[in-house]
Design an enzyme around this catalytic site. Sequence first.
Site, PDB file in Angstrom:
ATOM      1  N   LYS A  78      -9.009  24.657   5.467  1.00  0.00           N
ATOM      2  CA  LYS A  78      -9.428  24.164   6.779  1.00  0.00           C
ATOM      3  C   LYS A  78     -10.267  25.261   7.427  1.00  0.00           C
ATOM      4  O   LYS A  78      -9.928  26.453   7.314  1.00  0.00           O
ATOM      5  CB  LYS A  78      -8.161  23.883   7.603  1.00  0.00           C
ATOM      6  N   SER A 153      -5.569  16.849  12.808  1.00  0.00           N
ATOM      7  CA  SER A 153      -6.877  17.469  12.818  1.00  0.00           C
ATOM      8  C   SER A 153      -7.334  17.988  11.451  1.00  0.00           C
ATOM      9  O   SER A 153      -8.525  18.220  11.276  1.00  0.00           O
ATOM     10  CB  SER A 153      -6.892  18.621  13.821  1.00  0.00           C
ATOM     11  N   SER A 177      -0.950  17.852  12.617  1.00  0.00           N
ATOM     12  CA  SER A 177      -2.267  17.941  11.971  1.00  0.00           C
ATOM     13  C   SER A 177      -2.266  18.116  10.463  1.00  0.00           C
ATOM     14  O   SER A 177      -3.307  17.957   9.845  1.00  0.00           O
ATOM     15  CB  SER A 177      -3.077  19.070  12.583  1.00  0.00           C
TER      16      SER A 177
END
Length: 485
Positions: A78, A153, A177
């Site tokens: 990420k 997310s 997330s």
Amino acid sequence: MTLYDLSLTELRKQLDAGEITSEQVTQEYLDHIAATNENINAFITICKEEALADARAADQRIAAGKAAPLTGIPIALKDIFNTTGIRTTCASRILENYVAPYDATAVAHLKDQNAVLLGKLNMDEFAMGSSNENSAFGPVHNPWNTECVPGGSSGGSAASLAARQAVATLGTDTGGSIRLPAAHCGVVGLKPTYGRVSRYGVIAYASSLDQVGPLARNVEDCALLLQAIAGFDSADSTSVDTPVPDYTATLADSVAGLKIGLPREYFIEGLDDDVRRAVDQAIATYKSLGAELVEVSLPHTDYAVACYYLIATAEASSNLARYDGVRFGRRAADSKDLIDMYTRSRAEGFGAEVKRRIMLGTYALSSGYYDAYYLKAQKVRTLIRQDFTEAFSKVDVLLTPVAPTPAFLLGEKTDDPLQMYLSDIFTVPVNLAGTCSMSLPCGLSDTGLPIGLQLVGKPFDEATLLQTAYAFEQATEWHKQKANI
Ligand code: GLN
């Protein structure tokens, strides 16, 4: 079967047997990413040259007989993890060209094993969102249906796995997330206990909730990733110095006699029929494996979303104050004076949702409102944590849905932030309580979208959590379902 269809454990065997090289695997992944990224948009930065160099170094280590579990395995991160020499954008215009001078501790652990870094993954800006539509680099598309969101997310971390663009990835989970995108993309995601994995070098959103964790295509792969990154780090004052067990050693232990709690507040009206059916089937599977299913109560569940969105935004408003054009990231050109420079850098650099959170959080912390909002939310947080402690005095693990519905359409909730926040209703309580939790595939909707099962473990008992998840995986075929790409 192509190389990018193999799981971590399968690849490990072939690499160690000298049947394939990491360079071959890495090249195949890079080609596959190049062919598919336009449709999925999971990668913000692809590290072609670096990945091939990593792979060659890994091949030498394997040839020398010194391979670690992740040596030569293509992974992706990420874009919230600092990486030396490779930009870390947090999917924000304000950090578009930011290059950190050091690696996050979790990244350093992966590099110690000579894992191969394919690139940096798309996400909601500053990890604020549930659909990955709040990225300055455009939304991520769900590989199962590119008109749907992948969840957020860590949308890129999950979508890249479903699209077979990486073997495993790292994400972060502040309110769901890791688990939400894992559920919507049909992969496995684990949010460790707060303090289990170092947050050093991970761009902060809400520091009392943020936690780093792995996503992978099956439970065992997830355990191997967790093993690599878990442990005390003196550079993170919230990391906890408690021993890290061998997660794979207990993976295959039986769940017969295990007590699994079903929190009554999570099986409510409004739960999508397909989700309900899939979770009910999962419950039946555990019964057939000899687990004991017990109804429990988490009575303060109703307050969790409100409590979370006060605490998270308050902490975000404070954490994001550092982006003022002076030290990190974007600085507006042609400013009249210092205040003008601050204002314009932030106005140009942050997206709409991030601005909304900063305003909400600043308001909740402001003098005169602090007691009514922030302090009150902290008290409610204690009650929520006590609910979990109480439940865990009766059971070993909790079982719930991850999300009230399967993935929704891109654009469906962008005009209605409250509806969007409600996607997190089953995930945020775990972050407020600080304990560990997983999402694993447990079904498909009528329209062919994956459904996630949430398991919640006792604090620092990731071993039982993984064991419980593994038993389900062995008994079912859901993790073998693949998005058609
Ligand atoms: N959807 C939640 C939020 O927007 C959770 C995000 C996260 O876990 N980073 O805050």
